[in-house]
Enzyme design. Structure first.
Site, PDB file in Angstrom:
ATOM      1  N   HIS A 468       0.937  -1.520   0.107  1.00 51.33           N
ATOM      2  CA  HIS A 468       0.172   0.175  -0.108  1.00 51.33           C
ATOM      3  C   HIS A 468       0.926   1.392   0.115  1.00 51.33           C
ATOM      4  O   HIS A 468       0.694   2.218   0.853  1.00 51.33           O
ATOM      5  CB  HIS A 468      -0.851   0.080   1.279  1.00 51.33           C
ATOM      6  CG  HIS A 468      -1.975  -1.053   1.413  1.00 51.33           C
ATOM      7  ND1 HIS A 468      -2.656  -1.281   2.329  1.00 51.33           N
ATOM      8  CD2 HIS A 468      -1.934  -2.258   0.570  1.00 51.33           C
ATOM      9  CE1 HIS A 468      -3.566  -2.379   2.190  1.00 51.33           C
ATOM     10  NE2 HIS A 468      -2.955  -2.782   1.162  1.00 51.33           N
ATOM     11  N   ARG A 535      -7.472   3.506  -0.412  1.00 58.33           N
ATOM     12  CA  ARG A 535      -6.830   2.510   0.201  1.00 58.33           C
ATOM     13  C   ARG A 535      -5.379   2.436  -0.474  1.00 58.33           C
ATOM     14  O   ARG A 535      -4.296   2.553   0.221  1.00 58.33           O
ATOM     15  CB  ARG A 535      -7.401   1.174  -0.020  1.00 58.33           C
ATOM     16  CG  ARG A 535      -6.724  -0.158   0.645  1.00 58.33           C
ATOM     17  CD  ARG A 535      -7.800  -1.425   0.372  1.00 58.33           C
ATOM     18  NE  ARG A 535      -6.971  -2.619   0.793  1.00 58.33           N
ATOM     19  CZ  ARG A 535      -6.222  -3.302   0.132  1.00 58.33           C
ATOM     20  NH1 ARG A 535      -5.872  -3.003  -1.084  1.00 58.33           N
ATOM     21  NH2 ARG A 535      -5.634  -4.387   0.624  1.00 58.33           N
ATOM     22  N   GLU A 560     -11.521  -0.562  -7.667  1.00 60.59           N
ATOM     23  CA  GLU A 560     -12.372   0.755  -8.163  1.00 60.59           C
ATOM     24  C   GLU A 560     -11.581   1.629  -9.157  1.00 60.59           C
ATOM     25  O   GLU A 560     -10.664   1.810  -9.190  1.00 60.59           O
ATOM     26  CB  GLU A 560     -12.395   1.679  -6.612  1.00 60.59           C
ATOM     27  CG  GLU A 560     -13.214   1.113  -5.630  1.00 60.59           C
ATOM     28  CD  GLU A 560     -13.187   1.864  -4.243  1.00 60.59           C
ATOM     29  OE1 GLU A 560     -13.463   1.534  -3.289  1.00 60.59           O
ATOM     30  OE2 GLU A 560     -12.951   3.191  -4.515  1.00 60.59           O
ATOM     31  N   TYR A 570     -13.437   9.164  -0.393  1.00 61.81           N
ATOM     32  CA  TYR A 570     -13.921   8.127  -0.994  1.00 61.81           C
ATOM     33  C   TYR A 570     -13.977   6.764  -0.212  1.00 61.81           C
ATOM     34  O   TYR A 570     -14.255   5.795  -0.711  1.00 61.81           O
ATOM     35  CB  TYR A 570     -12.933   7.974  -2.314  1.00 61.81           C
ATOM     36  CG  TYR A 570     -13.215   8.727  -3.431  1.00 61.81           C
ATOM     37  CD1 TYR A 570     -14.014   8.573  -4.527  1.00 61.81           C
ATOM     38  CD2 TYR A 570     -12.545  10.100  -3.169  1.00 61.81           C
ATOM     39  CE1 TYR A 570     -14.258   9.551  -5.353  1.00 61.81           C
ATOM     40  CE2 TYR A 570     -12.919  10.998  -4.024  1.00 61.81           C
ATOM     41  CZ  TYR A 570     -13.555  10.790  -5.382  1.00 61.81           C
ATOM     42  OH  TYR A 570     -13.894  11.934  -6.153  1.00 61.81           O
TER      43      TYR A 570
END
Length: 854
Positions: A468, A535, A560, A570
């Site tokens: 991430h 994310r 997404e 979001y």
């Protein structure tokens, strides 16, 4: 998505706590409270009274009836962190008597003190603040001419530690008892200054299982037979701080004894055709194991696509030709189903589906690509920490290494790359890298084919983790640098606007925060935030309206595609895709199951969006609708052909460069496929050599530009005569045209002149265009040139000072009638960037000049 576990809900409350909030965290120690009587505080424009019953201590403070009267408490906090302040008061009037609350002279917030019914009725108002250990000055100031309420006392309650120190990484992770669907993992404990509350077992950034902080082993029983795994463990403390990941263990689960094939896919149908492609969809197979490993699409007897989704688009077909297709499914043990029903389709024409053109080069995990003025590209190699230059004919040279870059044995390393909009003059290349302490954006010089030996920090302090990290950077039509930053395995970062993580960031080229960013007034890291609640976003691209689209990796449910709004939230970590607690958040425009997409880089050409899928190993293609607020059906292209697709980038010659990054330590199945850069093209060409071609009756391609059109014509720089130019429309579907003229000596891009908003019906420009920002007689076309004064509004020809220089006229086919965001005050670099972002194809007319002013 499953309901959030209690620890995540608690940490979300902690992250939400802010000055003036009445939200209390769910995770608290046994809270100790201390009372501070108002009559013992410092009082300005007020007096101590005792004429109303019910007070504590020796009395209460009656504020003078003026704005600015205040009571200042000296609160001695035993522990730094989150504290709840409770104010006991009475207000015998019907009117609110608000007070401004500040801590240590910092930013103030206003608290409401409504009427209590009488002066002997005492009530409380609370606020949540951050205090330092030791003395803290808490001031409450009246804001109206009525003064404040009667103030009885302040109660301070410690509610949460201000812990910013993460746990150490777990050590000595081992896998044992590996079975077809399960494996047991053990590890050594992390240490933390407060305490570890949980461990997460991860594969490719997705959580397989969580256990509490006292548990050092776990069995995961949701594995798939005959599948490669790449596992690590991370630790978390009560404040939500994630550790770096443990060592990585790799293994392949054995096959099970299952020999039963899946059922055949059903209801295969054709969902679309173009001149070179056929799109297919089908219903899912079922298997006794409960899992389907993938689907194989056959054109006759030849396998042409492999996918985990229920749709695929077959490309590289011949126009006006019939093709027959079937689909088979596979279970994890390799058992293959019977074929589906067969369908036959005939190719027609139109659409934005690309086709394969050629392999460009092999590259080691080419994560990001951007193009130099000469048509070659710079690409980052993630794990080698190198930038390479790749020419369209496949020549690859190392431009240099980015100092200080380290790996995370996962998704970190050397990631995004973007050329400065002013590259012609500053030769700057921006890079997103992982260092020993953080993720950061740096700037380096690229000159004479080489990167500089040193880098200059532009933005630092973006938290890193094995997973991430985000990492995409790109300059927008506004000339600002946009960057994606993942949540660094701490979901709470995404909703915390003072964290740089879980965001799309926007900054000036020098690293400062633009004053028109949505949270600039909040100060700190919030100044850089453009959107939040993300994310692990990675793809960035702008459409013909100048709207920003972004792709984002989901957790275990939904990936997404988002249309980004300034200041938009979001939803992560409360909402994933459209599942979870999604009320009040901006919904994605497209979602996929996480097994089918893994969206990384994206590109937009002619309002068609191209999404490079890592997990799904396919390129997704969809068209933006006419309103610009959504997309049509997504078509999966090149399924399984090159493996894990990482980036897709529009090339100057009207094609797309696509990169694959197999064996990239992110949980992908080991692959025999090379890491490659390939070129895609569009049906009908749109490349040099087709009828979309720029020419001049005054000189041939690569010939000398006559002195008439240079500074030698009138012996001074600027105010030159423009040459006659003509072009063919090709099959670009252009809604307008633009031309940019530049000196490209030494791989540079010194911008001399641009003309844009040329009407689609226009396919030529006469010699000697008139002066003016609005070009006389050219149907609304605009122009801008280098120089100053009158020179900025007329063609500025070659004037290299007597030495021979190469020049290019680049014709762009526009996907919009007018290029958005430009004015007469726009810089040449901003104009070129906006034109490129609004273009679908570009071709060059080259020339040389050695003209000098007399």
């Amino acid at each position: 998505m499953a309901p959030r576990p209690p620890w995540r809900a608690a940490l979300s409350c902690l992250a939400a706590a802010a000055l003036g909030s009445t939200v209390l965290p769910a995770l608290t120690a046994s809270a100790a409270s201390t009372d501070y009587e108002s009559e013992s505080a410092f009082i300005s424009q007020g007096k101590v009274e005792s004429n109303h019953a019910g007070y504590s201590g020796k009395g209460f403070v009656n504020f003078d009836n003026v704005a600015g009267s205040y009571v200042e408490y000296s609160v001695n906090a035993a522990q730094a962190g989150t504290h709840t302040l409770t104010f006991r008061y009475a207000n015998g009037t019907a009117a609110d008597r608000p007070l401004s609350l500040s801590v240590g002279g910092g930013p103030a917030t206003t608290l409401s003190f409504p009427g209590t019914g009488s002066w002997t009725t005492w009530k409380t108002v609370t606020a949540t603040v951050k205090l330092t250990a030791g003395a803290n000055k808490i001031r409450t100031t009246s804001t109206t001419a009525d003064g404040g309420p009667n103030a009885d006392k302040l109660t301070d309650t410690f509610t949460g530690s201000d812990d910013g120190e993460p746990p150490t990484p777990p050590k000595n992770l081992k896998a044992s008892d590996v079975k077809p669907t399960s494996a047991t993992f053990t590890w050594e404990a992390s240490t933390d200054n407060v305490g570890v509350v949980r461990y997460e077992i991860n594969r490719g950034g997705n959580v397989l299982k969580s256990v509490d902080g006292n548990t050092l082993s776990a069995t995961v029983d949701t594995l798939t037979p005959n599948t490669a795994y790449d596992i690590s463990v991370g630790a978390f403390d009560a404040a939500g701080n994630p550790s770096q990941q443990s060592n990585v263990v790799t293994f392949t689960t054995p096959p099970s004894d299952d020999t039963t094939p899946p059922t055949a896919p059903s209801a295969l149908k054709v969902t679309g055709t173009t001149a070179n492609s056929v799109s297919l969809a089908w219903n899912a197979s079922t298997d006794n194991s409960g899992k389907i490993a993938g689907y194989d699409v056959y054109q006759g007897a030849t396998k042409v696509a492999t996918t985990t989704s229920l749709e695929a688009t077959v490309t590289d077909l011949t126009p006006a030709t019939s093709y027959t297709f079937t689909v088979k499914s596979r279970d994890p043990n390799g058992n293959t189903s019977a074929a589906s029903n067969a369908v036959t389709a005939k190719t027609t024409g139109g659409g934005g589906i690309p086709e394969y053109d050629k392999d460009i080069a092999k590259a080691d995990l080419a994560w990001s690509v951007d193009f130099l003025p000469d048509g070659s590209a710079l690409a980052t190699e993630r794990d080698r920490f190198e930038v390479v230059r790749v020419t369209p004919d496949g020549q690859k040279t190392v431009a240099g290494k980015v100092p200080g870059t380290v790996t995370t044995n996962g998704e970190g390393g050397l990631l995004g790359l973007a050329l400065s909009p002013a590259f012609a003059t500053d030769h700057s290349v921006y890079l997103f890298q992982t260092t020993a302490n953080d993720n950061r954006i740096v700037r380096m010089k690229y000159e004479n084919g080489k990167l500089s030996a040193t880098s200059e920090p532009v933005l630092t302090g973006i938290a890193k983790n094995r997973y991430h990290n985000g990492g995409r950077i790109r300059f927008g039509p506004d000339g600002k640098l946009y960057a994606t930053a993942g949540d660094a395995k701490n979901g709470g970062n995404a909703q915390n606007k003072n964290s740089l993580n879980g965001k799309i960031l926007r900054l000036n080229a020098d690293g400062s925060a633009p004053s028109d960013n949505p949270f600039y007034a909040d100060g700190g890291n919030a100044r850089y935030v453009w959107s939040y609640g993300h994310r692990n976003p990675q793809g960035l691209a702008w459409d013909s309206r100048g709207q920003l689209w972004a792709a984002e990796f989901g957790d275990n449910t939904m990936d997404e595609l988002n249309l980004i709004q300034k200041g938009g939230n979001y939803g992560w970590d409360k909402c994933e895709g459209t599942q979870g607690d999604c009320a009040g958040f901006i919904a994605p425009k497209k979602t996929w199951p996480t097994s089918q997409a893994g969206p990384s880089g994206i590109e937009i050409v002619g309002d068609w969006i191209y999404v490079a899928g890592v997990t799904g190993e396919q390129l997704w293609v969809m068209q933006i609708n006419s309103a610009g607020n959504g997309v049509g059906p997504a078509q999966a292209v090149f399924s399984g052909r090159w493996g894990r697709l990482r980036s897709v980038t529009k090339s100057p010659d009207g094609g797309l460069w696509l990169t694959s990054t197999n064996n990239d330590k992110n949980g992908g199945t080991p692959s025999v496929l090379d890491n490659v850069i390939v070129r895609l093209k569009f049906a009908g060409g749109n490349t040099p050599g087709t009828d979309f071609k720029l020419s001049s009756t005054a000189f041939a391609d690569n010939a000398k530009i006559p002195d008439k059109y240079t500074c030698a014509g009138d012996h001074s720089a600027g105010q030159d005569t423009s040459p006659p130019l003509a072009w063919g429309a090709g099959k670009t579907g252009a809604k307008g045209y633009a031309i940019v003229f530049a000196d490209v000596a030494n791989n540079g891009n010194k911008l001399h002149w641009a003309i844009w908003d040329i009407p689609a019906a226009t396919t030529s420009l006469p010699e000697g265009l008139g002066a003016g920002f609005s070009v006389p007689g050219q149907g609304g076309a605009k122009q801008k040139a280098m120089g100053s004064g009158a020179n900025t509004q007329k063609f500025f020809g070659p004037c290299p000072g007597g030495s021979s220089h190469p020049y290019t006229f680049t014709l762009y086919a526009l996907n919009t009638e007018t290029v958005p965001g430009l004015s007469s005050s726009s810089t040449m670099a901003q104009i070129e960037t906006a034109i490129k972002n609004a273009s679908t194809a570009g071709v060059k007319l080259r020339g040389t000049s050695s003209a000098a002013a007399g």
